[in-house]
Write an enzyme that holds these catalytic residues in place. Structure first.
Site, PDB file in Angstrom:
ATOM      1  N   SER A  51     -45.428  16.469  33.259  1.00  0.00           N
ATOM      2  CA  SER A  51     -46.157  15.917  34.406  1.00  0.00           C
ATOM      3  C   SER A  51     -45.540  14.617  34.902  1.00  0.00           C
ATOM      4  O   SER A  51     -44.901  13.883  34.156  1.00  0.00           O
ATOM      5  CB  SER A  51     -47.611  15.650  34.021  1.00  0.00           C
ATOM      6  OG  SER A  51     -48.228  16.834  33.593  1.00  0.00           O
TER       7      SER A  51
HETATM    8  N1  SAH Z   1     -48.878  17.620  29.525  1.00  0.00           N
HETATM    9  C1  SAH Z   1     -47.586  18.271  29.576  1.00  0.00           C
HETATM   10  C2  SAH Z   1     -47.442  19.110  30.815  1.00  0.00           C
HETATM   11  C3  SAH Z   1     -47.905  20.439  30.553  1.00  0.00           C
HETATM   12  S1  SAH Z   1     -47.535  21.687  31.752  1.00  0.00           S
HETATM   13  C4  SAH Z   1     -46.476  17.259  29.534  1.00  0.00           C
HETATM   14  O1  SAH Z   1     -46.740  16.076  29.719  1.00  0.00           O
HETATM   15  O2  SAH Z   1     -45.337  17.659  29.275  1.00  0.00           O
HETATM   16  C5  SAH Z   1     -48.800  22.787  31.235  1.00  0.00           C
HETATM   17  C6  SAH Z   1     -48.613  23.408  29.891  1.00  0.00           C
HETATM   18  O3  SAH Z   1     -49.767  24.161  29.598  1.00  0.00           O
HETATM   19  C7  SAH Z   1     -47.437  24.391  29.835  1.00  0.00           C
HETATM   20  O4  SAH Z   1     -46.573  24.020  28.813  1.00  0.00           O
HETATM   21  C8  SAH Z   1     -48.114  25.737  29.563  1.00  0.00           C
HETATM   22  O5  SAH Z   1     -47.335  26.591  28.748  1.00  0.00           O
HETATM   23  C9  SAH Z   1     -49.390  25.298  28.872  1.00  0.00           C
HETATM   24  N2  SAH Z   1     -50.501  26.258  28.920  1.00  0.00           N
HETATM   25  C10 SAH Z   1     -50.871  27.081  29.930  1.00  0.00           C
HETATM   26  N3  SAH Z   1     -51.953  27.775  29.588  1.00  0.00           N
HETATM   27  C11 SAH Z   1     -52.305  27.409  28.323  1.00  0.00           C
HETATM   28  C12 SAH Z   1     -53.344  27.793  27.408  1.00  0.00           C
HETATM   29  N4  SAH Z   1     -54.269  28.686  27.733  1.00  0.00           N
HETATM   30  N5  SAH Z   1     -53.376  27.185  26.209  1.00  0.00           N
HETATM   31  C13 SAH Z   1     -52.440  26.258  25.845  1.00  0.00           C
HETATM   32  N6  SAH Z   1     -51.439  25.868  26.665  1.00  0.00           N
HETATM   33  C14 SAH Z   1     -51.366  26.428  27.892  1.00  0.00           C
END
Ligand code: SAH
Length: 205
Positions: A51
């Site tokens: 993000s």
């Molecule tokens: N906070 C992270 C950004 C995450 S992007 C950072 O700072 O790097 C969103 C993430 O959520 C992705 O890696 C995706 O694989 C994950 N995601 C999507 N659906 C999910 C679920 N149901 N449970 C766990 N992770 C999930």
């Protein structure tokens, strides 16, 4: 970066300090390291992204974690947001649906000496019994609505922060759980997260 975030309206000093402490370049791909401190989301793997720093700061400020808190995070991704939470809370439980990302993030966090974090690979929309109920829950993927298991696993008086909307754009929504189990919510800024997958997300996985 913290100075720029302060100029962009982030007020919580603890959040600014945590962001100043965590080396973001360690969480981005090697070929993108020169951009690690620009205020942009950057690609991780496939369609997933780390993000934008402003979004991390804003969501953390709205979550308002305290040193005594146990926090659940859904969507570990790179682990950058997890690291920021680890500095501010007592313990952080983080779920990532993609096992490669979960593994890499766990390794980075351990490498930074953040030993109050536990990362696991599974569908976080189902919540995590491990340490429930949580004082704070943060979802960093765009959800159609607040997943019921997460509402349930929040303490009374706790907060759940998540991007809610369609798969293109969302608003940050802050839920507070009231005594007796009801909720009050407030709608905040517009954001763009990758979709929350899984049982209580956009599709079955
Ligand atoms: N906070 C992270 C950004 C995450 S992007 C950072 O700072 O790097 C969103 C993430 O959520 C992705 O890696 C995706 O694989 C994950 N995601 C999507 N659906 C999910 C679920 N149901 N449970 C766990 N992770 C999930």
């Amino acid at each position: 970066m913290a100075q720029r975030l302060a100029a962009q309206g982030i007020r919580d000093q603890r959040v600014l300090e945590a962001i100043a402490t965590i080396p973001r370049h360690l969480f981005v791909r090697e070929n993108l390291r020169s951009q690690a401190y620009s205020d942009r989301a950057l690609p991780l793997t496939g369609a997933q992204t780390i993000s934008q720093p402003w979004v991390v700061a804003r969501m953390t400020e709205l979550l308002s974690p305290e040193k005594s808190h146990t926090v659940l995070e859904i969507g570990t991704g790179s682990g950058y947001q997890t690291a920021v939470l680890a500095l501010l809370a007592r313990r952080v439980y983080s779920l990532e649906i993609l096992s490669d990302l979960a593994r890499q993030a766990a390794r980075r966090l351990a490498g930074l000496g953040l030993d109050n974090v536990k990362v696991q690979a599974f569908d976080g929309s189902r919540g995590w019994d491990e340490a429930a109920p949580y004082d704070r829950i943060l979802v960093t993927a765009g959800a159609p609505a607040a997943p019921e298991p997460l509402r349930r696993q929040l303490v009374e008086g706790g907060r759940l922060v998540l991007p809610e909307g369609d798969q293109e754009s969302q608003r940050i929504v802050v839920y507070r759980k009231l005594k007796g189990g009801g909720f009050r919510h407030r709608i905040d800024d517009s954001v763009r997260f990758v979709p929350l997958r899984g049982r209580h997300g956009w599709n079955e996985c």
